[in-house]
Structures are given as structure tokens and as C-alpha cells.
Motif scaffolding. Structure first.
Motif, PDB file in Angstrom:
ATOM      1  N   ILE A   4      -5.762  -2.174  -5.094  1.00 44.03           N
ATOM      2  CA  ILE A   4      -5.255  -0.833  -4.182  1.00 44.03           C
ATOM      3  C   ILE A   4      -6.396  -1.245  -3.056  1.00 44.03           C
ATOM      4  O   ILE A   4      -6.108  -1.371  -1.244  1.00 44.03           O
TER       5      ILE A   4
ATOM      6  N   ALA B 137       0.797  -1.303  -0.208  1.00 41.92           N
ATOM      7  CA  ALA B 137       0.015  -0.117   0.174  1.00 41.92           C
ATOM      8  C   ALA B 137       0.984   1.254   0.043  1.00 41.92           C
ATOM      9  O   ALA B 137       1.101   2.445  -0.285  1.00 41.92           O
TER      10      ALA B 137
ATOM     11  N   ARG C 195      -8.299  -0.799  -9.231  1.00 37.46           N
ATOM     12  CA  ARG C 195      -8.899   0.040  -7.755  1.00 37.46           C
ATOM     13  C   ARG C 195      -9.460  -2.009  -7.520  1.00 37.46           C
ATOM     14  O   ARG C 195      -8.648  -1.099  -5.719  1.00 37.46           O
TER      15      ARG C 195
ATOM     16  N   ARG D 153       1.951   1.503  -3.713  1.00 35.63           N
ATOM     17  CA  ARG D 153       0.885   2.366  -4.545  1.00 35.63           C
ATOM     18  C   ARG D 153       0.883   3.704  -4.248  1.00 35.63           C
ATOM     19  O   ARG D 153       0.506   4.599  -4.850  1.00 35.63           O
TER      20      ARG D 153
ATOM     21  N   TRP E 121      -8.287   5.775  -2.910  1.00 31.75           N
ATOM     22  CA  TRP E 121      -7.496   5.826  -1.436  1.00 31.75           C
ATOM     23  C   TRP E 121      -6.712   5.928   0.066  1.00 31.75           C
ATOM     24  O   TRP E 121      -6.903   5.425   1.203  1.00 31.75           O
TER      25      TRP E 121
END
Length: 521
Positions: A514, A65, A511, A68, A98
Motif C-alpha cells: 500500500i 492505489a 501495508r 487497492r 491508507w
């Protein structure tokens, strides 16, 4: 200094006899003078050590994460050539989602990402609350050291200061009476959130000495936790010397169906609207007010109508908007909202009356009246009797539950397509419910088959990238190929549609990734 400026060929330094040694002697003299000056200088007083940032006890982001986030923050608008996006996702448009997911999971921001996060929030006010919540106390610490990030201090409650709690009544009272305006607003909001009565007492203690613009801001804080106990204070504010304060107090009181103001408005509005028994078909008769008296003005009715608006219709609309909606079932012989809205209205008063009911349904958050005024999605022009614009329909939809709202918009799209659906889609919960997502995909497919260019639907396509359930990517895979072009197809349109659907599929997969990165620990 003079010798150095003129040059040793034109002037020889004092004490030097040989011109050949003059340059070296000059430099030696300068070096000695420099050391002498440095040795004789008193050191300045050291600056106070900067207090370290407060600890952030939240768990760190998972490594995937964090990577990202770095990728999302590195993306910049306008990076594409010629304005064409191709199949690459718009990463900056995924940042809000996010951040929302990371905040729900309770993660702390990586310290090394804070400058980029603050820079992103500086350029986009829409993500500031989410960025500041995610960045935590370290963002405020940095904002005090960099003028470019001072917006974070303005956006934080009380300028980032730690507000006193209920266990510190003396400090709370001191901050309320002596603090800066931003600190006082933040304090009042914080107290109101945990104890409505304490916040009201705090405000009442200094109300008479506050400036008019401050009274207006403080009064607005009572929207949180508005209840019947607030009525005496708001009734007193109806006599305020500021017109804006009076109007806000009247609006808040009208949102309390049992308030005395709501009763007065119900009586006034009820005297203007009735069922006319002389018609063969039951018909609503309207007799608008002939004057705006002092009592009406005290209760928030604005006497002067806007340019191009009749005074009587202007007064009527305000009375009906402020009257509790349950007034009308009692007044109109027990009819339901659907039955009332279906009644004809005499003398061309229907648009004004129904528009006022629309505003009342939104203000009072009444779903039954909203349903009646919206009508069915398949109605002509897709609007109910009072929904004269897409903006009003969107507001009425906002009073319904998420599932019902999505179902209504899906029905609207199935009948009327996407050309007018953009505003309605914007009020639907994310991710879109299954029926709504399928309706959007089907409508996009129909538009593609019609042979037009996809640019007319770029707004809806952008919403779909952010709001469509990632599970819909499977259905969209078949639309990523270039369709055969017919005679009526715009040249190259199929290729543009394939590119748009490919970008949509890629974004949905991203998405989904994520969500996995942020929810799997």
C-alpha cells in the motif's frame, strides 16, 4: 369504470349493441379517454438544475492505489465464518492508514469510490475526518442530495459552506453576527488558526449577548494558539455567570505559566506544601486547605467534593494541579523534579500529591516532570510514584517525544510482558520504532513458547498488524510454522499461533505494498 369493475357480461357499455364486441369497445373507450386526459394536461414547472460539484484540483490516484482502495472498501466486518479470521488480513482496519497516506500525498478520491467512502464513514466515526479530507468537495455535494450522508455536512466546517477570508471583513462580520451556530464555530476556528487576536476580538464583540452553552464552545476555541495576550479576556471570563465557562477559563489560564491566575494558584499551593526541617531525612509536609474561599472558587476550584472524597484533599489536588510546575523547584530548595518526587511525604499525603503532579504534568505538557513521575520502566509494578494506573502512565508518556516514548514502552514490555502494555502501545507513534517493534515481537514469541492460546494477546496482535514496521515481516517469517507441542502446551495452541503470525506477516506485506502504491508516482 363501473362496467370494467362489474364485467361486460353483466353490464354492456353504452352505445354497444353486440355483447361479443363489448370487451373491445370498453378497452377502446379507455384508450381514448387516456389520450384525451394526457393531451389536456398542462406540463409541470421544471425543477431548477442542480449546480455541479466544485472541481477538485488534486491529482488522481495511481491506478494500483485506486484498485487497492476498491478492495479495502469492499471488505466488510464479520465476513469470516464463526468469528475466526484465519490468515486473511482485516482490510477495513487498514483503511485508516491508507487514507492517512493518501491525504499526505495530496491525492483526490476517484469519483466512483465516493459512495462507498461515505458509507464507510457513516458506519465508523473514527475515519470520518480522514474520509472527508480525502473525498473533498464532491463528498459535500453528494451529502446534500442523500440524507444518509448528511453527517458529512455536520462534520464539515460551517456545514460545508465556504467561509469568508480576511479580505472579506464585511461578510465575515455578517456571518459571525447572523450565521448558524455551526457556521459561527467554524468561522471562529478558522480565524483563530490564522490570526489569534482577530478571533479574540470577534468573540469579545458579542460575548455579553451569547448563550451560556455557546460561550463555552466559543471559549474552547482559544485552546488553539493560546498565548499571554489571551489573559485579559480569560480573566474577565472568570466572573462569568456560567460555572462551566468559569472552569474552562480557569483551566486555560492555568496552562499559561506566567498568568496572574497561575501565580495565585502557585501561592496557594505553595503555602500547603513544604519541606519539614524537623525530620532527619528531608520530608515533604502537607497542610491541605481548611476552606474553599470565594477567591479559590473564582479561580476555578470546585468547592463540592465528589462522593467518597475528602474536601481538603479535593481542594489540595486542584490547587497543585493548577500551579505551574516550576513553583516546586523554587519552593523546595532548588531540587529537580526527580529529587522532589523521590522525597517521602508525611501523613499519607503522597498519593494525592503525586497524582496532582501527574495531572499538572499532562496539562502543562512538561516532559521533565513526566519522566520523574513515570520512573523507570523496570520499577516495581512498572509505575512511577504518581503513576497509579496505566491510563495515567499513558497520559504522561504522551508528553514525551516519539522516540523516548517508544523506548520507555519497549523497556516496560521487556520487563513486564504484554499483559498490561495495550494502553501504553496505543500512545506510541506509527510505525513503531525498531526497539519497540522488536520488544513486541520478542514478547509474542515468549508467549507462544509458554504454550498458551494466542487469544489473550489478540488486542496486541491487532495493534501489531496496524503499527509494526513492515520491515519486521522478515523476522516474523520463522514464527509462521507450527511449533512442536510439549506436555504443558494447550492442545492446538501452536497451530493457532502459527495462523496468527501468518496473518500478521501477510498484513505487513500488504501495508508495504500500500505504501509503495501511494508514494511511487
Amino acid at each position: 369504470m363501473t362496467v370494467a369493475l362489474l364485467g361486460t357480461t353483466r353490464r354492456t357499455p353504452s352505445g354497444v349493441t353486440s355483447r361479443r364486441d363489448a370487451p373491445t369497445a370498453l378497452l377502446d373507450a379507455a384508450a381514448v379517454e387516456t389520450v384525451r386526459r394526457r393531451a389536456g394536461m398542462r406540463p409541470g414547472r421544471a425543477a431548477a438544475r442542480i449546480e455541479p460539484a466544485a472541481e477538485d484540483a488534486r491529482p488522481a490516484l495511481p491506478p494500483a492505489a485506486a484498485r487497492r482502495l476498491t478492495m479495502l472498501l469492499a471488505d466488510r466486518p464479520g465476513a469470516g465464518s464463526g468469528g475466526r479470521r484465519g490468515t486473511a488480513p482485516d482490510l477495513m482496519e487498514l483503511l485508516p492508514q491508507w487514507l492517512a497516506t493518501a491525504n499526505r500525498q495530496g491525492f483526490a478520491a476517484p469519483p466512483q469510490a465516493l459512495p462507498a467512502l461515505l458509507d464507510a464513514a457513516r458506519g465508523r466515526t473514527d475515519i470520518r475526518p480522514a474520509v472527508l479530507a480525502f473525498a473533498g468537495p464532491r463528498a459535500l455535494w453528494l451529502a446534500r442530495l442523500n440524507a444518509d450522508w448528511r453527517f458529512a455536512l455536520r462534520a464539515a466546517p460551517g456545514g460545508g459552506a465556504v467561509l469568508p477570508g480576511p479580505e472579506e471583513p464585511e461578510r465575515m462580520r455578517a456571518l459571525w453576527e447572523e450565521g448558524l451556530f455551526a457556521e459561527r464555530v467554524a468561522l471562529l476556528a478558522a480565524v483563530r488558526a490564522r490570526d489569534a487576536a482577530a478571533a479574540r476580538d470577534l468573540l469579545a464583540g458579542t460575548w455579553a449577548s451569547e448563550r451560556a452553552e455557546d460561550r463555552l464552545m466559543f471559549l474552547d476555541s482559544l485552546r488553539t494558539g493560546l498565548c499571554a495576550a489571551d489573559e485579559p479576556f480569560l480573566e474577565g471570563a472568570l466572573a462569568d455567570r456560567s460555572r462551566n465557562v468559569r472552569a474552562t477559563a480557569a483551566e486555560l489560564l492555568s496552562a499559561l505559566p506566567g498568568s496572574a491566575l497561575a501565580g495565585r494558584m502557585a501561592e496557594r499551593a505553595g503555602s500547603c506544601v513544604a519541606v519539614d526541617p524537623t525530620h532527619g531525612t528531608p520530608t515533604i509536609a502537607v497542610e491541605a486547605p481548611h476552606e474553599c474561599d470565594a477567591g479559590m472558587e473564582r479561580d476555578g476550584v470546585v468547592a463540592k467534593a465528589p462522593a467518597g472524597r475528602g474536601e481538603r484533599s479535593w481542594w489540595l489536588g486542584q490547587l497543585v494541579e493548577a500551579a505551574p510546575l516550576d513553583t516546586w523547584s523554587r519552593r523546595l530548595r532548588g531540587r529537580t523534579p526527580e529529587e522532589i518526587v523521590a522525597l517521602p511525604v508525611a501523613d499519607d499525603w503522597q498519593d494525592e500529591l503525586h497524582a496532582a503532579w501527574c495531572r499538572a504534568a499532562v496539562r502543562q505538557r512538561d516532559p521533565s516532570w513526566s519522566r520523574a513521575l513515570l520512573g523507570t520502566p523496570a520499577a516495581p509494578e512498572a509505575g512511577g510514584p504518581g503513576a497509579v494506573s496505566l491510563a495515567e502512565r499513558a497520559k504522561l508518556l504522551g508528553t514525551l517525544g516519539a522516540e523516548e516514548r517508544a523506548g520507555w514502552v519497549a523497556g516496560f514490555i521487556a520487563v513486564h510482558g504484554l499483559s498490561e502494555a495495550f494502553q501504553l502501545l496505543g500512545v506510541c507513534a506509527v510505525p513503531w520504532a525498531g526497539p519497540l517493534g522488536r520488544a513486541v515481537v520478542d514478547a509474542l514469541n515468549i508467549a507462544r513458547d509458554a504454550g498458551s492460546y494466542p487469544w489473550s494477546f489478540s488486542g496486541v496482535m491487532g495493534l501489531a498488524e496496524r503499527c509494526l514496521d513492515p520491515a519486521e515481516a522478515v523476522r516474523l517469517e520463522a514464527l509462521t510454522s507450527v511449533p512442536d507441542e510439549s506436555e504443558n502446551t494447550s492442545p492446538g495452541a501452536g497451530g493457532y499461533w502459527a495462523e496468527s503470525f501468518q496473518r500478521l506477516v501477510t498484513t505487513l506485506h500488504l501495508r508495504a505494498a500500500i505504501h509503495t502504491e501511494l508514494t511511487q508516482r
